[in-house]
Design an enzyme around this catalytic site. Structure first.
Site, PDB file in Angstrom:
ATOM      1  N   ARG A 232       0.853  -1.172   0.000  1.00 15.53           N
ATOM      2  CA  ARG A 232       0.000   0.000   0.000  1.00 15.53           C
ATOM      3  C   ARG A 232       0.890   1.223   0.000  1.00 15.53           C
ATOM      4  NH1 ARG A 232      -4.614   1.223   4.413  1.00 15.53           N
ATOM      5  NH2 ARG A 232      -2.840   1.627   5.736  1.00 15.53           N
TER       6      ARG A 232
ATOM      7  N   ASP B 229       4.801  -5.429   9.692  1.00 14.56           N
ATOM      8  CA  ASP B 229       5.906  -5.048  10.578  1.00 14.56           C
ATOM      9  C   ASP B 229       5.907  -5.883  11.854  1.00 14.56           C
ATOM     10  OD1 ASP B 229       6.964  -3.187   8.882  1.00 14.56           O
ATOM     11  OD2 ASP B 229       6.035  -1.459   9.851  1.00 14.56           O
TER      12      ASP B 229
ATOM     13  N   THR C 129      -0.670   7.562  -1.057  1.00 15.84           N
ATOM     14  CA  THR C 129      -1.989   7.497  -1.708  1.00 15.84           C
ATOM     15  C   THR C 129      -2.891   6.429  -1.083  1.00 15.84           C
ATOM     16  OG1 THR C 129      -1.259   5.806  -3.257  1.00 15.84           O
ATOM     17  CG2 THR C 129      -0.922   8.108  -3.920  1.00 15.84           C
TER      18      THR C 129
ATOM     19  N   ASP D  53       0.569  -2.262  12.325  1.00 14.01           N
ATOM     20  CA  ASP D  53       0.997  -2.729  11.002  1.00 14.01           C
ATOM     21  C   ASP D  53       1.291  -4.221  11.069  1.00 14.01           C
ATOM     22  OD1 ASP D  53       2.824  -3.458   8.809  1.00 14.01           O
ATOM     23  OD2 ASP D  53       2.683  -1.343   8.310  1.00 14.01           O
TER      24      ASP D  53
END
Ligand code: PRP
Ligand code: URA
Length: 209
Positions: free
Chosen positions: A104, A203, A108, A200
């Site tokens: 991603r 991560d 944006t 995340d």
């Protein structure tokens, strides 16, 4: 939300709490994602068709049931989807595994595809697209479009946590795709993170930042 199934089994919900906790380290996070994925796979495969077979038990001949040979394909969305593969394969060891690489764009929030490799017979398989997070829905939406473009017709989506925004996108773009979740959270924050979420996923699974 008729094609959305929140798998609220107590073991799934208990483990998800530890997955969400920011104090859970990489090793434990990875193990818990693996365990929850296996539990979810148990629920998601409930409707697999069976057929009758005849065997000899040590005592007598018996009519019993086996899976009727429906072929399954797992399609993790790289990278975080990888963390769910082994747990599912423990229950469905013969499944083939394709990969869709998407990230991603942090500015944006749009998905960028960088890799795709799929089993050659995806049109004959029931495909389970896996990704821990369904946030804006952009990544899963793109992955599913990619699979359909290549002939897939039977697709399920399995995520740990979704935001309503992402669910809405998949329902609009792919009303034929059932969505299986461990939790449906409140919303996205201004950075596109699911809240309360788990942070995340990639991560936390791989220990990157
Ligand atoms: C995360 C997650 C999903 C995507 C969800 O991946 O694993 O693929 O974001 O967001 P969306 O619904 O708004 O598209 P990310 O792009 O962080 O890549 P990674 O798995 O490589 O960390
Ligand atoms: N991707 C993640 O890993 N987490 C989120 O909350 C949203 C997208």
């Amino acid at each position: 939300m008729s094609n959305v199934f929140v798998l609220d089994h107590p073991l799934i919900q208990h483990k998800l709490t530890y997955i969400r906790n920011k104090n859970t380290g990489t090793k434990e996070f990875r193990a818990l994602v693996d365990e929850v994925s296996a539990l979810m796979a148990f629920e998601i495969t409930r409707d697999l068709p069976l057929e009758e077979t005849t065997i000899e038990t040590p005592v007598m001949e018996a009519k019993t049931k086996v899976l009727s040979g429906k072929k399954i394909g797992l399609v993790p969305i790289l990278r975080a989807g990888l963390g769910m593969v082994d747990g599912i394969l423990r229950l469905i060891p013969a499944a083939k595994v394709g990969h869709v690489g998407l990230y991603r764009d942090p500015e944006t929030l749009k998905p960028v595809e960088y890799y795709i490799k799929l089993p050659s017979d995806i049109e004959e398989r029931e495909l389970i697209v896996i990704d821990p997070m369904l946030a804006t829905g952009g990544s899963a939406n793109d992955a599913i479009h990619s699979l359909k473009k290549r002939g897939a017709t039977n697709i399920k989506l399995m995520c740990l946590i979704a935001a309503p925004e992402g669910v809405e996108v998949i329902q609009k773009e792919h009303p034929d795709v059932d969505i299986y979740l461990a939790a449906l959270d409140d919303k996205l924050n201004e950075k596109g993170y699911i809240i309360p979420g788990l942070g995340d996923a990639g991560d936390r699974l791989f220990g990157t930042k």
